[in-house]
Design an enzyme around this catalytic site. Structure first.
Site, PDB file in Angstrom:
ATOM      1  N   HIS A  12       0.836  -1.203   0.000  1.00 16.73           N
ATOM      2  CA  HIS A  12       0.000   0.000   0.000  1.00 16.73           C
ATOM      3  C   HIS A  12       0.876   1.261   0.000  1.00 16.73           C
ATOM      4  CE1 HIS A  12      -3.569   2.226   2.155  1.00 16.73           C
ATOM      5  NE2 HIS A  12      -3.346   2.683   0.943  1.00 16.73           N
ATOM      6  N   GLU A  30       2.518   1.781  -3.312  1.00 18.77           N
ATOM      7  CA  GLU A  30       1.521   2.310  -4.269  1.00 18.77           C
ATOM      8  C   GLU A  30       1.405   3.831  -4.139  1.00 18.77           C
ATOM      9  OE1 GLU A  30      -2.491   3.853  -4.192  1.00 18.77           O
ATOM     10  OE2 GLU A  30      -2.736   1.837  -3.369  1.00 18.77           O
ATOM     11  N   HIS A  31       1.309   4.321  -2.902  1.00 16.87           N
ATOM     12  CA  HIS A  31       1.257   5.767  -2.678  1.00 16.87           C
ATOM     13  C   HIS A  31       2.554   6.443  -3.137  1.00 16.87           C
ATOM     14  CE1 HIS A  31      -2.234   6.744   0.139  1.00 16.87           C
ATOM     15  NE2 HIS A  31      -2.403   5.462  -0.139  1.00 16.87           N
ATOM     16  N   GLU A  58       4.456   9.245   3.112  1.00 19.67           N
ATOM     17  CA  GLU A  58       3.380   8.355   2.665  1.00 19.67           C
ATOM     18  C   GLU A  58       3.178   7.156   3.588  1.00 19.67           C
ATOM     19  OE1 GLU A  58       1.351   9.197   0.221  1.00 19.67           O
ATOM     20  OE2 GLU A  58       2.536  11.025  -0.019  1.00 19.67           O
ATOM     21  N   GLU A  67      -4.419   6.660   7.536  1.00 23.53           N
ATOM     22  CA  GLU A  67      -5.524   6.098   6.757  1.00 23.53           C
ATOM     23  C   GLU A  67      -5.959   4.742   7.312  1.00 23.53           C
ATOM     24  OE1 GLU A  67      -6.103   4.143   2.330  1.00 23.53           O
ATOM     25  OE2 GLU A  67      -4.796   5.905   2.500  1.00 23.53           O
TER      26      GLU A  67
END
Length: 772
Positions: A65, A68-69, A143, A165
């Site tokens: 994840h 990806e960011h 990130e 998040e």
């Protein structure tokens, strides 16, 4: 083009025509790099590109994840801090995103503009293969996670985009439930790990682990490149080869997904989710039964279980859903069939329950399914669910999303696991197979094999716990205090300096030279001609009709906008209540189950909703409407209008049991929405202060949640009041006065549709009520 010939470095391995989507599919392999490519060529100008990597996590740090960011934070050719923020300022993209799944990471884009499409491809490919994250440690800090402290007297904190998040994502009960089911149903595979990241484990991710993950998985040999739509194939292949893939040599990459060995017997797991301190825990437990279903490469079973989920649990006539609701186990029944993983999972969930009802829950599921197997599934119910599925497949309407994107997501269910990449683009043979299965009793066999007799299953009971949040916060505070105490002054100053360096980087502007490298469209790159809005006005029985002469493959799209400006202020809550109930209760000639079957059997779906519009150029205007929306094959329009007439004129709201069931489901849906999308509700509340339109819409948001709670708390009195108010407002709502009808269909079929709609419009009252 010839099989086994090489075109711009790509060997053509297979070519096939897919009638279902009017496309020619070409399967290539890039000889030097090992990249796999599927080119789906057709006349669709909404072109899609994506590159997907099989990213199988081996821990809970959320590295997939975070990478990806982070790939989207600048690259070799496009070194700005956020190229995509700059790119969209001069882009006509119809989709632009990146997505992390449990076992893959996708980078899809779409555009109808050729130059824009090439720009997007270029920026995405440079981002995934040459990201700045490998050399700029502040990117992982921003990130992923970092220690945050600006002076030595402050307490140490964690921060980071993904860290924060995931703290939010894993505090919502449905998100946590989904994660726990996946992790515990496949405990010996990559699915045991949280690909999004567990906040407790995210700080274990080091810069070296971060770079190693990118090096291991972000290579063309582990990529799945997808191209869809109307574009120059040779030019596109040449671009991919020359600009990117030819720089890589093929290597062996171990990213495969292992199969979970089946359980010997069902597992039972008790777990908890956080609720706020002092919040009531009564009737807030989730009971779930979860089953591993075959593999995603068994396409007939995948379609069959999608149909079974609808028949057993999604339809208003669904017998398993209704048995659980009638037993009073909880406020709502939720289900899911996730075939986006190697071993798909089928979940039956009761929301708003108690842990001590778990045995009764399991018994009702078992008894109901056993009865269905012994007696056979109701043929009309099964046929209705097959019809809904067939309608969706043939229509291929994915709302705001480009159809090429949805095809891409679906075909990864086979391609990622070394199956035929085009398998899920064909559906005619699949539909024929499941229709045969329905006639031969195969659906009952599937229930017996995979639900009743399947030991590879999990009972997960997820209960609320008000101690989780304060305990976690205390533990985190203690842990960070201990980490800080163990640091010497030099280490602490390094972290303070890193925090300041990160904030300075975030605040600093990109240089003009870096910004100039972002490829933006110019005015002369944009087609000066607007798309033609296909619209003509007509009249049926004195009522205005908007005609849209569009080729729809024989499907009629009908909308009716009933003016509801006559509804008084004190009755607006009941208007939104009517929206929830209408079409879901018994009528003069149908039980609610039979009505649901008839709708699913004869149409592609219908729904009612309250919507508000403003007039062009006047933000202080508002036009509230009750909107009826349906899609149906032309020959079935008369049946649709017969059902609509039955619902509008002969709906009964007299069953206390049914009304309470619907109200409980409504409250449950709102509560899940608040936890899942609280930010959207906050936005809706804020917007209500700006325009009358938004203020009216707001009555269907948090205000309505308060109303539905009050409705249930004083049910007997509210039920009686509802009868009175519904009797008053129904003739005001379903009224020919100020009705506008929209019909989208090919001109050659318009007359048939208009003739079928006319009797319903003629039957409507035409009374003028003063606006309120």
């Amino acid at each position: 083009m010839e099989i086994n010939q090489v075109y711009h470095g790509f060997k053509l391995k297979k070519s096939s025509y897919i009638k279902e989507i009017a496309s020619q599919a070409y399967e290539f392999e890039h000889m030097k790099s090992g990249a796999k490519l599927l080119f789906v060529a057709n006349s669709d100008d909404n072109k899609v590109f994506s590159i997907t990597f099989r990213t199988t996590p081996t821990d809970d740090t959320g590295v997939a994840h975070i990478v990806e960011h982070s790939t989207l934070c600048g690259s070799r050719k496009f070194p700005t801090k956020e190229p995509f923020v700059e790119l969209v300022k001069g882009s006509l993209n119809t989709f632009l995103n990146a997505m992390t799944f449990p076992d893959k990471t996708m980078y899809p884009v779409a555009s109808r503009n050729d130059k824009d499409f090439r720009n997007l491809m270029d920026v995405y490919l440079d981002a995934v293969f040459y990201p700045n994250m490998r050399n700029v440690p502040e990117i992982l800090m921003q990130e992923g996670w970092h220690y945050e402290i600006e002076n030595a007297d402050e307490p140490l904190k964690y921060s980071g985009v993904v860290y924060n998040e995931m703290k939010g994502a894993l505090s919502s009960p449905d998100g946590l439930l989904e994660r726990k089911i996946l992790n515990n149903l496949y405990p010996d595979t990559t699915y045991q790990y949280e690909s999004g990241g567990d906040p407790k484990a995210i700080p274990d991710l080091t810069q070296q682990m971060f770079i190693d993950f990118h090096s291991r998985y972000y290579h063309p040999a582990n990529s799945y490149i997808y191209l869809y739509g109307d574009m120059d194939m040779m030019d596109t292949l040449a671009f991919l080869d020359e600009e990117y893939l030819s720089a890589f040599d093929k290597i062996e990459i171990d990213s495969h997904v292992d199969l979970q060995k089946p359980f010997a017997a069902r597992k039972v797991l008790h777990d908890v989710y956080p609720v706020a301190p002092h919040e009531s825990k009564a009737n807030k437990t989730f009971l779930s039964l979860n089953y591993s279903i075959a593999t995603s490469l068994e396409k007939e079973k995948m379609l069959a279980f999608t149909i079974l989920e609808h028949a057993l649990l999604k339809s208003e006539a669904a017998p398993l859903r209704n048995a659980l609701i009638k037993a009073g186990l909880g406020s709502d029944v939720i289900s899911s069939f996730d075939n986006g993983i190697l071993q798909p999972m089928f979940s039956i969930i009761v929301n708003g329950s108690e842990a001590d009802k778990a045995d009764e829950f399991a018994k009702i599921v078992n008894d109901t399914l056993t009865d269905i197997v012994n007696k056979g599934i109701d043929k009309e119910l099964l046929q209705a669910s097959i019809n809904i599925m067939e309608f969706k497949l043939r229509e291929a309407d994915f709302g705001q999303y480009p159809k090429g994107l949805i095809y891409n997501i679906n075909l990864m269910n086979s391609w990622l696991y070394d199956g035929d990449p085009t398998m899920y683009l064909y559906y005619e043979d699949l539909l024929a197979a499941v229709k045969t299965w329905a006639a031969e009793g195969k659906f009952e066999e599937l229930i017996k094999t995979y639900l009743l007799d399947n030991p590879h299953s999990l009972m997960l009971i997820l209960a609320p716990d008000e101690t989780i949040i304060p305990n976690n916060e205390r533990a985190l505070t203690t842990k960070l205090a201990e980490i800080k105490a163990a640091m010497n002054d030099e280490q602490l100053q390094e972290i303070i300096a890193a925090t300041k360096a990160l904030k300075k980087r975030q605040r600093s502007a990109d240089t003009p030279e870096a910004l100039a490298k972002i490829p933006l469209l110019k005015i002369n790159d944009i087609n000066k001609k607007c798309d033609k809005l296909i619209l003509a006005e007509d009249e049926i029985g004195g009522s205005k009709v908007l005609k849209h002469d569009v080729e729809t493959n024989g499907i009629a799209y009908i909308k009716m906008f009933f003016d509801v400006s006559a509804i008084a202020y004190e009755d607006i809550d009941y208007l939104f209540l009517l929206e929830e109930f209408i079409g879901r209760t018994a009528t003069k000639n149908y039980s609610y189950e039979a009505l649901a079957n008839a709708v699913n059997l004869h149409t592609g779906g219908m729904r009612f909703s309250v919507a508000t519009y403003d007039r062009e150029g006047d933000v202080n205007s508002y036009m509230p409407k009750m909107v009826f929306k349906a899609k149906v094959l032309v020959d079935k329009v008369p049946k649709l209008m017969e059902l609509l007439q039955e619902i509008v004129f002969d709906s009964s709201f007299a069953s206390k049991e049914r009304i309470k069931e619907l109200a409980l489901q409504c409250r449950s849906d709102f509560e899940m929405s608040i936890l899942r999308s609280g930010h959207q509700l906050v936005l809706d509340e804020l917007m209500a202060y700006f325009t009358p339109k938004e203020r009216y819409d707001n009555y269907g948001d948090l205000k309505f949640y308060d109303f539905i709670k009050k409705f249930l708390n004083d049910f007997d009195n509210e039920f009686a009041k509802m009868q009175t108010v519904f009797a008053k407002i129904m003739p005001m709502v379903f009224n020919k006065h100020n009705l506008i009808t929209s019909i989208t269909i090919d001109e050659k079929d318009y007359g048939k549709v208009a003739d079928a709609v006319a009797p319903f419009i003629a039957a409507l009252p035409d009374d003028a009520y003063p606006p309120q």
